[in-house]
Design an enzyme around this catalytic site. Structure first.
Site, mmCIF file in Angstrom:
data_model
loop_
_atom_site.group_PDB
_atom_site.id
_atom_site.type_symbol
_atom_site.label_atom_id
_atom_site.label_comp_id
_atom_site.label_asym_id
_atom_site.label_seq_id
_atom_site.Cartn_x
_atom_site.Cartn_y
_atom_site.Cartn_z
ATOM 1 N N TRP A 1 0.821 -1.220 0.000
ATOM 2 C CA TRP A 1 0.000 0.000 0.000
ATOM 3 C C TRP A 1 0.855 1.270 0.000
ATOM 4 O O TRP A 1 0.326 2.358 -0.187
ATOM 5 C CB TRP A 1 -0.916 0.020 1.223
ATOM 6 C CG TRP A 1 -2.051 -0.964 1.168
ATOM 7 C CD1 TRP A 1 -2.244 -1.966 0.250
ATOM 8 C CD2 TRP A 1 -3.165 -1.027 2.074
ATOM 9 N NE1 TRP A 1 -3.402 -2.645 0.543
ATOM 10 C CE2 TRP A 1 -3.985 -2.096 1.654
ATOM 11 C CE3 TRP A 1 -3.537 -0.300 3.211
ATOM 12 C CZ2 TRP A 1 -5.163 -2.436 2.322
ATOM 13 C CZ3 TRP A 1 -4.701 -0.641 3.877
ATOM 14 C CH2 TRP A 1 -5.508 -1.689 3.426
ATOM 15 N N LYS A 2 2.154 1.120 0.277
ATOM 16 C CA LYS A 2 3.050 2.291 0.390
ATOM 17 C C LYS A 2 2.454 3.290 1.396
ATOM 18 O O LYS A 2 1.781 2.866 2.338
ATOM 19 C CB LYS A 2 3.315 2.890 -0.994
ATOM 20 C CG LYS A 2 3.811 1.831 -1.983
ATOM 21 C CD LYS A 2 4.343 2.376 -3.268
ATOM 22 C CE LYS A 2 4.778 1.208 -4.157
ATOM 23 N NZ LYS A 2 5.380 1.645 -5.412
ATOM 24 N N HIS B 1 13.110 -2.426 -1.055
ATOM 25 C CA HIS B 1 12.302 -1.755 -2.081
ATOM 26 C C HIS B 1 13.089 -0.568 -2.628
ATOM 27 O O HIS B 1 13.771 0.142 -1.881
ATOM 28 C CB HIS B 1 10.968 -1.289 -1.489
ATOM 29 C CG HIS B 1 9.977 -0.915 -2.536
ATOM 30 N ND1 HIS B 1 10.056 0.271 -3.217
ATOM 31 C CD2 HIS B 1 8.920 -1.589 -3.054
ATOM 32 C CE1 HIS B 1 9.066 0.316 -4.106
ATOM 33 N NE2 HIS B 1 8.365 -0.798 -4.027
ATOM 34 N N GLY C 1 1.533 -2.410 -6.358
ATOM 35 C CA GLY C 1 1.424 -1.101 -5.704
ATOM 36 C C GLY C 1 0.051 -0.504 -5.944
ATOM 37 O O GLY C 1 -0.929 -0.858 -5.287
ATOM 38 N N GLY C 2 -0.039 0.399 -6.923
ATOM 39 C CA GLY C 2 -1.270 1.147 -7.190
ATOM 40 C C GLY C 2 -2.525 0.284 -7.281
ATOM 41 O O GLY C 2 -3.562 0.616 -6.691
#
Ligand code: 13P
Length: 252
Positions: free
Chosen positions: A10-11, A97, A236-237
């Site tokens: 989710w960052k 990362h 990610g997104g």
């Protein structure tokens, strides 16, 4: 057999309320025809880990952190230790990362310390490698990936390495909408597996899951996951939308 894994990173996204809603929707999405042999992993920001572990009592997903301190514990203001993650029964933690390497200056030495901390407390590292665009354009991508693995990971013993999940994330593909082609992904994944085989033996190489990350979405996941050496994705997104994330997990 190595595991098929789809992990959502989710960052630094979501409010508490949105995180709650997203976890709820992911849970709902998993109720219908979710493949039994795919491990779904959610890596929210630290502050939502407890929320995620609450959901995980009811829903079959695993939870990972996005970062861990290289130190064991004590006077390190703002840090989170591997022991803390382990005490919350987390399964995974992302290490290496490219965003942490770039914005937080994490060196191979620090990454090794982080991996060692996680292994000591029984949390599985999802270790990321990947080249920059200029490395690829200069034809140096194989060399870069090899040195990232050698410098931070290949000092591990065979039994330690058995707990590592690898992720290939070409930096030029992260958040850019430019996915590696299935052939490009397969080429590097096969190369990574050959390096693992040379260091730890063919059996270990066949057991190591290697995930692809970088603009992986509900449209391109199927073709990527169809590659022999692609064992899933680090998303990610597209992990921030329940429908997309679930549909990626159903793409094997
Ligand atoms: P995107 O899927 O947004 O490109 O991010 C990939 C990533 O960095 C996952 O760790």
């Amino acid at each position: 057999m190595r595991s098929k894994i789809v992990a959502g990173n989710w960052k630094m996204n979501q409010t508490f309320q949105n995180a709650d809603e997203l976890l709820y929707q992911i849970g709902e999405g998993m109720e219908k025809d979710f493949p039994q042999d795919v491990e779904l992993v959610i890596c929210p920001p630290f502050v939502y880990l407890e929320l995620a572990t609450d959901f995980a009592q009811e829903i079959e997903f695993k939870i990972g952190a996005q970062n861990v301190s290289q130190y064991d514990g004590g006077a390190y203001t703002g840090e989170i230790s591997a022991e803390m993650l382990s005490s919350m029964d987390l399964d995974y933690c992302i290490v290496g990362h490219s965003e942490r390497r770039k914005y937080f200056g994490e060196s191979a030495e620090v990454l090794t310390q982080k991996v060692n901390q996680l292994l000591e407390y029984g949390v599985q590292p999802i270790f990321c490698v990947g080249e920059q665009l200029e490395d690829r354009e200069a034809g140096k991508h194989f060399e870069i990936i090899k040195s990232q693995l050698q410098e931070a990971l290949f000092g591990l013993s065979q039994s330690e390495f058995a707990n590592i999940v690898l992720a290939y994330e070409p930096v030029w593909a992260i958040g850019t909408g430019k996915t590696a082609s299935p052939e490009q992904a397969q080429e590097i994944h096969a190369f990574i597996r050959s390096l693992v085989a040379a260091k730890y033996g063919e059996d270990q190489a066949q057991e190591t899951s290697i995930l692809y990350g970088g603009s992986c979405n509900a449209k391109n996941a199927k073709e990527l996951f169809a590659q022999t050496d692609v064992d899933g994705g680090l998303i990610g997104g597209a992990a921030l939308k329940a429908d997309d994330f679930i549909s990626i997990a159903k793409s094997f």
